[in-house]
Design a protein around this motif. Structure first.
Motif, mmCIF file in Angstrom:
data_model
loop_
_atom_site.group_PDB
_atom_site.id
_atom_site.type_symbol
_atom_site.label_atom_id
_atom_site.label_comp_id
_atom_site.label_asym_id
_atom_site.label_seq_id
_atom_site.Cartn_x
_atom_site.Cartn_y
_atom_site.Cartn_z
ATOM 1 N N LEU A 226 10.686 2.289 6.436
ATOM 2 C CA LEU A 226 9.750 2.584 5.200
ATOM 3 C C LEU A 226 8.447 3.781 5.309
ATOM 4 O O LEU A 226 8.114 3.612 4.408
ATOM 5 C CB LEU A 226 9.539 1.264 5.671
ATOM 6 C CG LEU A 226 10.404 -0.428 5.527
ATOM 7 C CD1 LEU A 226 9.318 -1.530 5.834
ATOM 8 C CD2 LEU A 226 10.680 -0.325 4.565
ATOM 9 N N GLY A 227 8.742 4.433 6.113
ATOM 10 C CA GLY A 227 7.900 5.359 6.073
ATOM 11 C C GLY A 227 6.269 5.114 7.375
ATOM 12 O O GLY A 227 5.656 6.323 7.552
ATOM 13 N N VAL A 228 6.117 4.210 7.889
ATOM 14 C CA VAL A 228 5.324 3.862 8.070
ATOM 15 C C VAL A 228 4.793 4.551 9.750
ATOM 16 O O VAL A 228 6.143 4.778 9.935
ATOM 17 C CB VAL A 228 5.248 1.976 9.078
ATOM 18 C CG1 VAL A 228 4.538 1.871 9.526
ATOM 19 C CG2 VAL A 228 5.666 1.360 7.161
ATOM 20 N N THR A 229 4.124 4.993 10.196
ATOM 21 C CA THR A 229 3.496 5.371 11.641
ATOM 22 C C THR A 229 4.002 4.641 12.602
ATOM 23 O O THR A 229 2.512 3.922 12.066
ATOM 24 C CB THR A 229 2.271 6.199 11.792
ATOM 25 O OG1 THR A 229 2.377 7.450 10.118
ATOM 26 C CG2 THR A 229 2.164 6.864 12.833
ATOM 27 N N VAL A 230 4.314 4.665 13.475
ATOM 28 C CA VAL A 230 4.276 3.356 14.349
ATOM 29 C C VAL A 230 3.939 4.083 15.791
ATOM 30 O O VAL A 230 4.691 5.233 16.366
ATOM 31 C CB VAL A 230 5.897 2.987 15.496
ATOM 32 C CG1 VAL A 230 5.708 2.681 16.332
ATOM 33 C CG2 VAL A 230 6.624 2.320 13.973
ATOM 34 N N ALA B 24 1.024 -1.234 0.191
ATOM 35 C CA ALA B 24 -0.352 -0.350 -0.288
ATOM 36 C C ALA B 24 0.991 1.028 -0.032
ATOM 37 O O ALA B 24 -0.355 2.392 -0.608
ATOM 38 C CB ALA B 24 -0.428 -0.069 1.283
ATOM 39 N N GLY B 25 2.150 1.640 0.300
ATOM 40 C CA GLY B 25 2.443 2.891 0.715
ATOM 41 C C GLY B 25 3.197 3.255 2.132
ATOM 42 O O GLY B 25 1.948 2.715 2.692
ATOM 43 N N GLY B 26 4.540 3.041 2.415
ATOM 44 C CA GLY B 26 4.769 2.977 4.129
ATOM 45 C C GLY B 26 3.899 4.421 4.198
ATOM 46 O O GLY B 26 3.859 4.011 5.400
ATOM 47 N N GLU B 27 3.984 5.609 3.672
ATOM 48 C CA GLU B 27 3.301 6.498 3.920
ATOM 49 C C GLU B 27 1.497 6.333 4.378
ATOM 50 O O GLU B 27 1.014 6.974 5.320
ATOM 51 C CB GLU B 27 3.137 7.358 2.890
ATOM 52 C CG GLU B 27 2.437 7.021 1.988
ATOM 53 C CD GLU B 27 3.012 6.432 0.492
ATOM 54 O OE1 GLU B 27 2.706 6.759 -0.283
ATOM 55 O OE2 GLU B 27 3.979 5.874 1.341
ATOM 56 N N LYS C 260 9.195 -0.958 20.936
ATOM 57 C CA LYS C 260 10.347 -1.376 21.296
ATOM 58 C C LYS C 260 10.960 -1.743 19.644
ATOM 59 O O LYS C 260 12.184 -1.445 19.381
ATOM 60 C CB LYS C 260 11.027 -2.189 22.152
ATOM 61 C CG LYS C 260 12.438 -2.199 22.696
ATOM 62 C CD LYS C 260 12.872 -3.224 23.481
ATOM 63 C CE LYS C 260 14.472 -3.285 23.386
ATOM 64 N NZ LYS C 260 15.343 -3.623 24.831
ATOM 65 N N PHE C 261 10.380 -2.955 18.941
ATOM 66 C CA PHE C 261 10.594 -3.454 17.814
ATOM 67 C C PHE C 261 10.497 -3.225 16.964
ATOM 68 O O PHE C 261 10.465 -4.007 15.539
ATOM 69 C CB PHE C 261 10.323 -5.029 17.506
ATOM 70 C CG PHE C 261 10.619 -5.771 19.593
ATOM 71 C CD1 PHE C 261 11.970 -5.815 19.760
ATOM 72 C CD2 PHE C 261 9.964 -6.652 20.562
ATOM 73 C CE1 PHE C 261 12.384 -5.827 21.332
ATOM 74 C CE2 PHE C 261 10.110 -6.880 21.715
ATOM 75 C CZ PHE C 261 11.536 -6.716 22.411
ATOM 76 N N LEU C 262 9.695 -1.626 16.392
ATOM 77 C CA LEU C 262 8.974 -1.446 15.856
ATOM 78 C C LEU C 262 9.368 -0.153 15.008
ATOM 79 O O LEU C 262 9.433 0.080 13.850
ATOM 80 C CB LEU C 262 7.444 -0.940 15.921
ATOM 81 C CG LEU C 262 6.691 -2.430 16.585
ATOM 82 C CD1 LEU C 262 4.818 -1.681 16.659
ATOM 83 C CD2 LEU C 262 6.299 -3.543 15.771
ATOM 84 N N ALA C 263 10.558 0.268 15.136
ATOM 85 C CA ALA C 263 11.723 1.399 15.092
ATOM 86 C C ALA C 263 12.265 1.474 13.739
ATOM 87 O O ALA C 263 11.819 2.086 13.114
ATOM 88 C CB ALA C 263 12.960 1.189 15.643
ATOM 89 N N PRO C 264 12.293 0.262 13.410
ATOM 90 C CA PRO C 264 12.633 -0.443 11.558
ATOM 91 C C PRO C 264 11.475 0.016 10.854
ATOM 92 O O PRO C 264 12.242 0.619 9.617
ATOM 93 C CB PRO C 264 13.429 -1.585 11.945
ATOM 94 C CG PRO C 264 13.648 -1.370 13.105
ATOM 95 C CD PRO C 264 12.374 -1.325 14.085
ATOM 96 N N LEU C 265 10.704 0.307 11.504
ATOM 97 C CA LEU C 265 9.294 0.718 10.313
ATOM 98 C C LEU C 265 9.446 2.297 9.779
ATOM 99 O O LEU C 265 8.835 2.316 8.774
ATOM 100 C CB LEU C 265 7.977 -0.109 10.764
ATOM 101 C CG LEU C 265 7.727 -1.205 10.995
ATOM 102 C CD1 LEU C 265 6.497 -1.317 11.956
ATOM 103 C CD2 LEU C 265 7.418 -2.359 10.182
ATOM 104 N N ALA C 266 9.957 3.085 10.375
ATOM 105 C CA ALA C 266 9.938 4.642 10.323
ATOM 106 C C ALA C 266 10.890 4.424 8.832
ATOM 107 O O ALA C 266 10.440 5.877 8.023
ATOM 108 C CB ALA C 266 10.582 4.957 11.812
#
Length: 259
Positions: free
Chosen positions: A87-91, A66-69, A79-85
């Motif tokens: 990709l443009g994902v909002t955590v 869908a696109g990271g944004e 804690k384990f979700l930081a790498p998603l940023a």
């Protein structure tokens, strides 16, 4: 009556041992999850929400499609979700039972979360209200099947796992077997469900994950006399023995569309 304390108070969700358990979970269950996502034909630009994102693999796949944004990944422990940023994902640190909607979505997915929440039907209704018209809710829930165990000690250990999770966390270990009826009750259309049972062979990932999940209740179960140290050690040894085979875990995926 024992008061429940909730998953994030029962488990150290930021410990490395929990990260190992989460990455095993991804290795084992992602193929089934990604097949469910694929059947929804996610399009670029879809707004997607992953509730209880864990170690992030499902949100990562949503970002690819869908696109990271366009993806939001939430959890009570990020804690384990930081790498998603990257990709443009909002955590977001977000409580699905209480916090405001993090947006309006074409797709909301959650895996192995609802069974641990006391008001799971209420949470389904909350997530349904966050869907855009035509949007999909996809939920995956696990259920233990100790009655199918091939060995008395693994059956005992799973029965104890069920009891402790029920009494201490409030987990409903058989609720998955009611799906998709709760989605229908929440007003969703085009509801359906699929169950998957995999072999847990000793020394392989699913057996290791079941062992590590049982270890979450180990101290409490032994200290309170629910199971002996010897019984538990025998079950753990079986989970490491290549000739051991069990079919005691089922994942149910259920979906429904907001009309």
């Amino acid at each position: 009556m024992t008061q429940t304390i909730g998953w994030n108070d029962f488990v150290d969700t930021e410990a490395q041992v929990e990260y190992r358990r989460l990455t095993l979970l991804e290795q084992i269950f992602d193929p089934f999850t990604l097949r469910q996502l694929g059947s929804l034909d996610i399009q670029p630009g879809w707004k997607c929400l992953e509730v209880g994102a864990g170690a992030g693999s499902v949100a990562r796949r949503m970002a690819e499609l869908a696109g990271g944004e366009n993806v939001v990944a939430t959890d009570l422990s990020v804690k384990f979700l930081a790498p998603l940023a990257d990709l443009g994902v909002t955590v977001l640190h977000h409580d699905v039972t209480a916090d405001e909607a993090p947006g309006a979505f074409d797709l909301i997915h959650t895996r192995f979360v609802l069974d641990h929440l006391p008001d799971r039907e209420g949470v389904i209704k909350r997530m349904v209200s966050w869907l855009k018209p035509g949007g999909w809710l996809l939920v995956e829930v696990g259920t233990t099947l100790p009655e199918l165990s091939s060995h008395p000690q693994t059956r005992r250990s799973m029965e104890v796992l069920d009891r402790v999770l029920t009494e201490r966390v409030g987990t409903a270990t058989t609720w998955a077997r009611t799906l998709p009826v709760p989605l229908e009750a929440a007003g969703l259309a085009d509801c359906g469900a699929e169950g998957m049972i995999m072999p847990a062979r000793g020394g392989e990932p699913l057996a290791e994950w079941l062992k590590n999940t049982t270890k979450l209740v180990e101290a409490h179960a032994v200290d309170t006399g629910l199971i002996t140290r010897e019984e538990l050690d025998e079950a753990f040894a079986l989970y490491e023995t290549p000739t051991f085979l069990d079919y005691t875990w089922m994942t149910v995926a259920a979906r429904g569309r907001r009309a």
